[in-house]
Design an enzyme around this catalytic site. Sequence first.
Site, PDB file in Angstrom:
ATOM      1  CB  THR A  87      -0.907   0.005   1.243  1.00 17.22           C
ATOM      2  OG1 THR A  87      -1.804  -1.102   1.159  1.00 17.22           O
ATOM      3  CG2 THR A  87      -1.718   1.290   1.343  1.00 17.22           C
TER       4      THR A  87
ATOM      5  CG  ASP B 237       4.292  -2.765   1.208  1.00 14.28           C
ATOM      6  OD1 ASP B 237       3.972  -1.684   0.658  1.00 14.28           O
ATOM      7  OD2 ASP B 237       3.762  -3.172   2.253  1.00 14.28           O
TER       8      ASP B 237
ATOM      9  N   GLY C 235       4.195   2.405   7.249  1.00 18.94           N
ATOM     10  CA  GLY C 235       2.928   2.810   7.845  1.00 18.94           C
ATOM     11  C   GLY C 235       2.499   4.211   7.510  1.00 18.94           C
ATOM     12  N   GLY C 236       3.271   4.910   6.667  1.00 17.99           N
ATOM     13  CA  GLY C 236       2.878   6.245   6.273  1.00 17.99           C
ATOM     14  C   GLY C 236       1.528   6.272   5.571  1.00 17.99           C
ATOM     15  N   GLY C 237       1.209   5.157   4.898  1.00 17.69           N
ATOM     16  CA  GLY C 237      -0.083   5.047   4.223  1.00 17.69           C
ATOM     17  C   GLY C 237      -1.194   4.522   5.106  1.00 17.69           C
TER      18      GLY C 237
ATOM     19  CD  GLU D  12       1.880  -1.324   4.389  1.00 21.89           C
ATOM     20  OE1 GLU D  12       1.777  -0.672   3.337  1.00 21.89           O
ATOM     21  OE2 GLU D  12       2.459  -0.883   5.403  1.00 21.89           O
TER      22      GLU D  12
END
Length: 231
Positions: free
Chosen positions: A29, A84, A98-100, A106
């Site tokens: 993601t 990823d 984890g920014g998204g 994930e």
Amino acid sequence: MADAAALKRQAAEAAFADLEEGINLGIGTGSTAEAFIRVLGEHVRAGFKVTGVATSQRTDRLCRELGIPMRTLDELPILDVTVDGADEVDGKLRLIKGGGGALLREKIVAHASAKMIVIADETKRVETLGAFPLPIEVNGFGLTATFLSIRRIAETMGLSGEIILRKVGDDPFITDSGHLILDASFGRIPDPEAMSAALHAVPGIVEHGLFIGMCSEAVLAGPNGVERLKS
């Protein structure tokens, strides 16, 4: 100098070149992962056979729009490879992700995979993790207590910096799994393993964005070409 979008596509194409036809593929993601999805979609339309498992609802929608065959992780619980992006990667292939906002899914998908390939532009490589705020996915219940626990952990490790609740406009950001995210701006995390263990010991923390011992290879694109870091 190549722009960011071109570098993301360059890394995506290099990662795709490593994939074998017919695999079960975890699909990440974020903006770099989406560059890979578009490359993958082009090859699927040309006849490449693959079955994907998405790490987020957003990724699943894009993959289906592009004609990539998709299944759930319950339907395909063992994956060959996950591709990823990453917000940071260090020389030991430790990551911040984890920014998204999809770090929990994930990490679950990456853990179910025999191999994890990270794609990024070369600016994501760092000597010490932590310049990018560390995303920490938390339960909404007891949020203040969890926040204070994270702050105590940071102080014990000699770290400081803001810990803020991620928002979309005026509302809290809600993950696909129904949780909140606290973004911790530590600036540097000299011992990611110790930080990971300490965060995992806090009951209100569902997961955090330190990916340690999970990445097999990082494909980093820059103006002078692609660099590959391998474990």
